[in-house]
Design a protein around this motif. Structure first.
Motif, PDB file in Angstrom:
ATOM      1  N   LYS A 171      -8.430  -3.670  14.211  1.00 31.85           N
ATOM      2  CA  LYS A 171      -8.197  -2.836  15.396  1.00 31.85           C
ATOM      3  C   LYS A 171      -7.437  -1.550  15.077  1.00 31.85           C
ATOM      4  O   LYS A 171      -7.301  -0.677  15.935  1.00 31.85           O
ATOM      5  CB  LYS A 171      -7.447  -3.645  16.459  1.00 31.85           C
ATOM      6  N   ALA A 172      -6.935  -1.432  13.865  1.00 30.17           N
ATOM      7  CA  ALA A 172      -6.226  -0.208  13.471  1.00 30.17           C
ATOM      8  C   ALA A 172      -7.201   0.954  13.317  1.00 30.17           C
ATOM      9  O   ALA A 172      -8.390   0.751  13.055  1.00 30.17           O
ATOM     10  CB  ALA A 172      -5.482  -0.448  12.163  1.00 30.17           C
ATOM     11  N   LYS A 173      -6.689   2.155  13.472  1.00 27.93           N
ATOM     12  CA  LYS A 173      -7.528   3.340  13.251  1.00 27.93           C
ATOM     13  C   LYS A 173      -7.606   3.688  11.774  1.00 27.93           C
ATOM     14  O   LYS A 173      -8.590   4.236  11.285  1.00 27.93           O
ATOM     15  CB  LYS A 173      -6.990   4.531  14.038  1.00 27.93           C
ATOM     16  N   VAL A 174      -6.564   3.383  11.037  1.00 31.77           N
ATOM     17  CA  VAL A 174      -6.516   3.597   9.593  1.00 31.77           C
ATOM     18  C   VAL A 174      -5.619   2.523   8.996  1.00 31.77           C
ATOM     19  O   VAL A 174      -4.676   2.062   9.643  1.00 31.77           O
ATOM     20  CB  VAL A 174      -6.018   5.028   9.255  1.00 31.77           C
ATOM     21  N   ILE A 175      -5.913   2.107   7.779  1.00 35.55           N
ATOM     22  CA  ILE A 175      -5.212   0.979   7.159  1.00 35.55           C
ATOM     23  C   ILE A 175      -4.605   1.423   5.825  1.00 35.55           C
ATOM     24  O   ILE A 175      -5.296   2.007   4.982  1.00 35.55           O
ATOM     25  CB  ILE A 175      -6.181  -0.195   6.920  1.00 35.55           C
ATOM     26  N   ILE A 176      -3.324   1.153   5.658  1.00 32.39           N
ATOM     27  CA  ILE A 176      -2.650   1.352   4.378  1.00 32.39           C
ATOM     28  C   ILE A 176      -2.524  -0.009   3.708  1.00 32.39           C
ATOM     29  O   ILE A 176      -1.991  -0.952   4.312  1.00 32.39           O
ATOM     30  CB  ILE A 176      -1.258   1.984   4.562  1.00 32.39           C
ATOM     31  N   VAL A 177      -3.027  -0.131   2.480  1.00 29.28           N
ATOM     32  CA  VAL A 177      -2.930  -1.391   1.746  1.00 29.28           C
ATOM     33  C   VAL A 177      -1.998  -1.191   0.555  1.00 29.28           C
ATOM     34  O   VAL A 177      -2.241  -0.321  -0.300  1.00 29.28           O
ATOM     35  CB  VAL A 177      -4.309  -1.873   1.260  1.00 29.28           C
ATOM     36  N   VAL A 178      -0.942  -1.985   0.508  1.00 27.99           N
ATOM     37  CA  VAL A 178       0.087  -1.874  -0.526  1.00 27.99           C
ATOM     38  C   VAL A 178       0.018  -3.107  -1.415  1.00 27.99           C
ATOM     39  O   VAL A 178       0.154  -4.230  -0.934  1.00 27.99           O
ATOM     40  CB  VAL A 178       1.482  -1.756   0.118  1.00 27.99           C
ATOM     41  N   ALA A 179      -0.187  -2.902  -2.729  1.00 30.79           N
ATOM     42  CA  ALA A 179      -0.318  -4.052  -3.624  1.00 30.79           C
ATOM     43  C   ALA A 179       0.082  -3.695  -5.052  1.00 30.79           C
ATOM     44  O   ALA A 179      -0.224  -2.601  -5.535  1.00 30.79           O
ATOM     45  CB  ALA A 179      -1.758  -4.584  -3.607  1.00 30.79           C
ATOM     46  N   GLY A 180       0.733  -4.641  -5.714  1.00 34.22           N
ATOM     47  CA  GLY A 180       1.050  -4.503  -7.132  1.00 34.22           C
ATOM     48  C   GLY A 180       0.139  -5.397  -7.949  1.00 34.22           C
ATOM     49  O   GLY A 180      -1.034  -5.566  -7.617  1.00 34.22           O
ATOM     50  N   MET A 181       0.705  -5.995  -9.026  1.00 34.53           N
ATOM     51  CA  MET A 181      -0.085  -6.852  -9.913  1.00 34.53           C
ATOM     52  C   MET A 181      -1.392  -6.147 -10.308  1.00 34.53           C
ATOM     53  O   MET A 181      -1.364  -5.076 -10.888  1.00 34.53           O
ATOM     54  CB  MET A 181      -0.356  -8.211  -9.250  1.00 34.53           C
ATOM     55  N   GLU A 182      -2.562  -6.739  -9.960  1.00 34.51           N
ATOM     56  CA  GLU A 182      -3.841  -6.106 -10.299  1.00 34.51           C
ATOM     57  C   GLU A 182      -4.393  -5.268  -9.147  1.00 34.51           C
ATOM     58  O   GLU A 182      -5.434  -4.626  -9.284  1.00 34.51           O
ATOM     59  CB  GLU A 182      -4.866  -7.164 -10.735  1.00 34.51           C
ATOM     60  N   GLY A 183      -3.705  -5.256  -7.994  1.00 36.79           N
ATOM     61  CA  GLY A 183      -4.085  -4.371  -6.900  1.00 36.79           C
ATOM     62  C   GLY A 183      -5.402  -4.700  -6.226  1.00 36.79           C
ATOM     63  O   GLY A 183      -6.031  -3.826  -5.620  1.00 36.79           O
ATOM     64  N   TYR A 206       4.213  -8.106 -13.872  1.00 34.99           N
ATOM     65  CA  TYR A 206       4.725  -8.399 -15.213  1.00 34.99           C
ATOM     66  C   TYR A 206       4.317  -7.303 -16.192  1.00 34.99           C
ATOM     67  O   TYR A 206       3.691  -6.307 -15.805  1.00 34.99           O
ATOM     68  CB  TYR A 206       4.239  -9.780 -15.654  1.00 34.99           C
ATOM     69  N   GLY A 207       4.644  -7.485 -17.444  1.00 38.05           N
ATOM     70  CA  GLY A 207       4.529  -6.425 -18.452  1.00 38.05           C
ATOM     71  C   GLY A 207       3.209  -5.678 -18.485  1.00 38.05           C
ATOM     72  O   GLY A 207       3.173  -4.452 -18.553  1.00 38.05           O
ATOM     73  N   ALA A 208       2.099  -6.403 -18.456  1.00 36.06           N
ATOM     74  CA  ALA A 208       0.794  -5.754 -18.552  1.00 36.06           C
ATOM     75  C   ALA A 208       0.412  -4.991 -17.291  1.00 36.06           C
ATOM     76  O   ALA A 208      -0.629  -4.343 -17.246  1.00 36.06           O
ATOM     77  CB  ALA A 208      -0.286  -6.785 -18.878  1.00 36.06           C
ATOM     78  N   ASN A 209       1.263  -5.073 -16.276  1.00 40.49           N
ATOM     79  CA  ASN A 209       1.087  -4.239 -15.077  1.00 40.49           C
ATOM     80  C   ASN A 209       1.378  -2.771 -15.393  1.00 40.49           C
ATOM     81  O   ASN A 209       0.915  -1.874 -14.690  1.00 40.49           O
ATOM     82  CB  ASN A 209       2.010  -4.745 -13.963  1.00 40.49           C
ATOM     83  N   PHE A 210       2.130  -2.549 -16.490  1.00 36.98           N
ATOM     84  CA  PHE A 210       2.465  -1.195 -16.953  1.00 36.98           C
ATOM     85  C   PHE A 210       3.070  -0.334 -15.845  1.00 36.98           C
ATOM     86  O   PHE A 210       2.689   0.823 -15.640  1.00 36.98           O
ATOM     87  CB  PHE A 210       1.240  -0.490 -17.533  1.00 36.98           C
ATOM     88  N   GLY A 211       4.012  -0.934 -15.104  1.00 38.87           N
ATOM     89  CA  GLY A 211       4.722  -0.169 -14.081  1.00 38.87           C
ATOM     90  C   GLY A 211       3.835   0.309 -12.942  1.00 38.87           C
ATOM     91  O   GLY A 211       4.130   1.332 -12.318  1.00 38.87           O
ATOM     92  N   GLY A 212       2.755  -0.399 -12.675  1.00 37.67           N
ATOM     93  CA  GLY A 212       1.855  -0.028 -11.581  1.00 37.67           C
ATOM     94  C   GLY A 212       0.553   0.586 -12.030  1.00 37.67           C
ATOM     95  O   GLY A 212      -0.363   0.792 -11.222  1.00 37.67           O
ATOM     96  N   LEU A 213       0.430   0.862 -13.324  1.00 35.42           N
ATOM     97  CA  LEU A 213      -0.787   1.517 -13.827  1.00 35.42           C
ATOM     98  C   LEU A 213      -2.015   0.622 -13.680  1.00 35.42           C
ATOM     99  O   LEU A 213      -3.106   1.096 -13.333  1.00 35.42           O
ATOM    100  CB  LEU A 213      -0.599   1.920 -15.293  1.00 35.42           C
ATOM    101  N   SER A 214      -1.851  -0.676 -13.901  1.00 31.71           N
ATOM    102  CA  SER A 214      -3.001  -1.575 -13.769  1.00 31.71           C
ATOM    103  C   SER A 214      -3.501  -1.609 -12.322  1.00 31.71           C
ATOM    104  O   SER A 214      -4.717  -1.600 -12.073  1.00 31.71           O
ATOM    105  CB  SER A 214      -2.645  -2.989 -14.240  1.00 31.71           C
ATOM    106  N   ALA A 215      -2.579  -1.645 -11.370  1.00 30.60           N
ATOM    107  CA  ALA A 215      -2.966  -1.635  -9.956  1.00 30.60           C
ATOM    108  C   ALA A 215      -3.624  -0.307  -9.584  1.00 30.60           C
ATOM    109  O   ALA A 215      -4.616  -0.272  -8.841  1.00 30.60           O
ATOM    110  CB  ALA A 215      -1.747  -1.888  -9.078  1.00 30.60           C
ATOM    111  N   LEU A 216      -3.083   0.790 -10.097  1.00 33.68           N
ATOM    112  CA  LEU A 216      -3.658   2.112  -9.828  1.00 33.68           C
ATOM    113  C   LEU A 216      -5.097   2.191 -10.329  1.00 33.68           C
ATOM    114  O   LEU A 216      -6.009   2.624  -9.604  1.00 33.68           O
ATOM    115  CB  LEU A 216      -2.805   3.189 -10.502  1.00 33.68           C
ATOM    116  N   LEU A 217      -5.332   1.757 -11.571  1.00 29.08           N
ATOM    117  CA  LEU A 217      -6.676   1.835 -12.138  1.00 29.08           C
ATOM    118  C   LEU A 217      -7.645   0.908 -11.416  1.00 29.08           C
ATOM    119  O   LEU A 217      -8.810   1.254 -11.192  1.00 29.08           O
ATOM    120  CB  LEU A 217      -6.630   1.505 -13.631  1.00 29.08           C
TER     121      LEU A 217
END
Length: 248
Positions: A171-183, A206-217
Motif C-alpha cells: 500500500k506504500a507509494k514508494v518502498i525503502i529496503v534496508v539490508a546488510g549481509m548479502e542484501g 561478517y568479514g566477507a561483507n566487506f563493510g557493506g560492499l557485498s550487499a551493495l553489489l
C-alpha cells in the motif's frame, strides 16, 4: 528564502507595501552565509524544495553548533545527520527544542509543521541491526513531510515474516529496503510489488561483507526490475529520493 517568502514579497509589492527598490533588495538578499569553515546555502529550499542538511561527521562540535545557530535565523526546519551526543548537547544550548534520535544519530529541529502526505513511505529492514539506517531514513522522511511506516526484521532467513507484512508494504507509494549481509531482501521485495523500491545496503555483516560492499553489489545486480540503489548506509539519501517520489 523559500517559495512562500518569495510569494509574500511579491504580494507586498503588488499591494504597494514595498517599492521597487525594497522588493529588489529583499529578493537579492545574500543567498548564503560564508562562515569561513562553511557556506550556508539559504536558497537551497527555494531551488530544490528541501533545505540544506548538515552532515555532521568530520565536523567539530563547535562547527555544528555554529552552523545550526546560523540556520536558525531563517526559521527553517533543520536536519543534522551523523551527529553524536556531544553535538546534540551543544545544539540544545542554542535551540532548546532540538530533538535527537540517538539510534539514527540525527538531530531534528521543527520550526514549522508540514502537512503530512496521505500516501506513505514504507521502510523495510532485514534485521534489527539495520535500525540505525532505518531511523536515519525515517527521521529524514518525516521532517520532509511524509508519512512513514516501518517494517522491521523481515529478512530472507525467515521470509514468512515478510509475507505477513506485505499488505502494509504494497500500500506504500514508494518502498525503502534496508539490508546488510548479502542484501537479498531488496530483490525479493522488488519481485513482489508494483511500486518503486529504493535499496539501501548496510555495513552490517561478517568479514566477507566487506563493510557493506557485498550487499551493495548484490543490490546493483538485482534481477528484480524497479530497484534503485543508494550508497552504503545512506538512509538520508534514500529518504530524500523517496520523498520526491511520494510527493509527485
Amino acid at each position: 528564502m523559500d517559495k512562500n517568502d518569495l510569494q509574500q514579497i511579491l504580494k507586498e509589492f503588488q499591494d504597494g507595501k514595498l517599492d521597487i527598490n525594497e522588493t529588489v533588495n529583499s529578493i537579492c538578499e545574500k543567498p548564503f552565509e560564508d562562515m569561513g569553515f562553511a557556506a550556508i546555502d539559504y536558497e537551497r529550499e527555494l531551488r530544490v524544495g528541501y533545505p540544506e542538511t548538515i552532515y555532521c561527521k568530520g565536523k567539530t562540535v563547535l562547527q555544528v553548533q555554529k552552523i545550526v545557530e546560523s540556520m536558525l535565523k531563517k526559521e527553517n526546519n533543520i536536519l543534522a545527520t551523523r551527529a553524536n551526543i556531544e553535538m546534540y548537547t551543544a545544539v540544545k544550548k542554542v535551540c532548546p527544542d532540538a530533538e535527537y534520535n540517538e539510534l539514527g544519530r540525527i538531530i531534528t529541529i521543527r520550526r514549522h509543521k508540514m502537512q503530512l502526505t496521505e500516501s506513505y513511505i514504507a521502510i523495510v529492514a532485514a534485521g534489527t541491526s539495520d535500525l540505525p539506517v532505518v531511523e536515519e531514513a525515517a527521521e529524514t522522511a518525516s521532517l520532509f513531510g511524509n508519512r512513514v511506516e516501518r517494517v522491521i526484521d523481515v529478512g530472507v532467513a525467515g521470509i514468512h515474516r515478510l509475507f505477513a507484512k506485505m499488505d502494509i508494504i504494497r500500500k506504500a507509494k514508494v518502498i525503502i529496503v534496508v539490508a546488510g549481509m548479502e542484501g537479498a531482501l531488496a530483490s525479493v521485495v522488488g519481485g513482489l510489488v508494483d511500486k518503486p523500491v529504493i535499496a539501501v545496503p548496510t555495513s552490517i555483516g561478517y568479514g566477507a561483507n566487506f563493510g557493506g560492499l557485498s550487499a551493495l553489489l548484490c543490490m546493483l545486480n538485482s534481477c528484480a526490475s524497479g530497484v534503485s540503489v543508494v550508497n552504503i548506509d545512506n538512509g538520508f539519501g534514500a529518504a530524500y529520493a523517496a520523498s520526491m517520489i511520494n510527493k509527485l
